[in-house]
Design an enzyme around this catalytic site. Structure first.
Site, PDB file in Angstrom:
ATOM      1  N   ALA A 262      39.830  44.807  48.389  1.00 51.11           N
ATOM      2  CA  ALA A 262      40.951  45.753  48.417  1.00 51.11           C
ATOM      3  C   ALA A 262      41.550  45.944  47.032  1.00 51.11           C
ATOM      4  CB  ALA A 262      42.032  45.271  49.372  1.00 51.11           C
TER       5      ALA A 262
ATOM      6  N   GLY B 235      43.646  39.104  43.628  1.00 47.64           N
ATOM      7  CA  GLY B 235      42.291  38.665  43.300  1.00 47.64           C
ATOM      8  C   GLY B 235      41.413  39.806  42.811  1.00 47.64           C
ATOM      9  N   CYS B 236      41.503  40.939  43.476  1.00 46.13           N
ATOM     10  CA  CYS B 236      40.675  42.089  43.089  1.00 46.13           C
ATOM     11  C   CYS B 236      41.102  42.641  41.734  1.00 46.13           C
ATOM     12  CB  CYS B 236      40.730  43.167  44.166  1.00 46.13           C
ATOM     13  SG  CYS B 236      39.986  42.622  45.730  1.00 46.13           S
ATOM     14  N   THR B 237      42.395  42.589  41.454  1.00 48.25           N
ATOM     15  CA  THR B 237      42.878  43.042  40.147  1.00 48.25           C
ATOM     16  C   THR B 237      42.371  42.108  39.054  1.00 48.25           C
ATOM     17  OG1 THR B 237      44.818  44.085  41.131  1.00 48.25           O
ATOM     18  CG2 THR B 237      44.936  43.549  38.775  1.00 48.25           C
TER      19      THR B 237
ATOM     20  N   ALA C 257      38.593  42.809  38.583  1.00 48.62           N
ATOM     21  CA  ALA C 257      38.336  44.096  37.938  1.00 48.62           C
ATOM     22  C   ALA C 257      38.724  44.066  36.463  1.00 48.62           C
ATOM     23  CB  ALA C 257      39.101  45.209  38.667  1.00 48.62           C
TER      24      ALA C 257
END
Length: 165
Positions: free
Chosen positions: A49, A54-56, A59
């Site tokens: 998401a 975590g995804c930030t 990325a």
């Protein structure tokens, strides 16, 4: 006799498998295909998401390593089940310059074995499994990692690829 109605475990890719072809829309509205990477290696990473901690982190790690990955002959593609609008906002906010692709029906994630049963806080559900698949210039998988941890993943991947800092 009872019948097992649970979803089967996803078929995970392994080195040597042919990577499934796909075409998905990126944050700039362009169609992006795996075949666009012909002759290059491609890092395809699946994240659950956009704009979550975590995804930030993951990325931004890819963003910060992009120049060295590109110099080593790798292309980076991020794929999530988010709608394109959310991906656009995420890419703009975090200055992400590599393609982020929307896989809302999770068909690509399923083909790559990155969609399946997850457990979180005692609940079981289906969702995206944070995964990274490296595809060689010949279209074959060279590395496949599932259930990866977001923080530090890019550094671990760089070591796996022999790209020490």
């Amino acid at each position: 006799m009872t019948e097992n109605t649970a979803s089967p475990a996803p078929r995970r890719l392994e080195p040597g498998n042919t990577a499934p072809e796909f075409t998905l829309q990126d944050q700039d509205g362009r169609p992006v295909s795996l075949r666009d990477s012909a002759g290059k290696s491609t890092i395809v990473y699946f994240y659950p998401a956009a704009a979550t901690p975590g995804c930030t982190a993951q990325a931004c790690d890819f963003r910060d390593s992009l120049a060295s990955l590109t110099a080593a002959g790798y292309r980076v593609l991020g794929i999530s089940p988010d709608p394109i609008g959310k991906i656009i906002r995420f890419a703009q906010k975090e200055s992400l310059t590599f393609p982020l692709l929307s896989d809302e029906d999770h068909a690509v994630a399923e083909a790559y074995g990155a969609w399946g049963e997850k457990k979180n806080y005692g609940k079981t559900y289906e969702g995206l499994i944070r995964s990274t698949v490296v595809v060689g210039p010949d279209g074959r998988v060279t590395h496949a990692q599932y259930n990866v941890k977001a923080t530090g993943h890019v550094a671990r991947l760089r070591r796996t690829l022999g790209l020490e800092d």
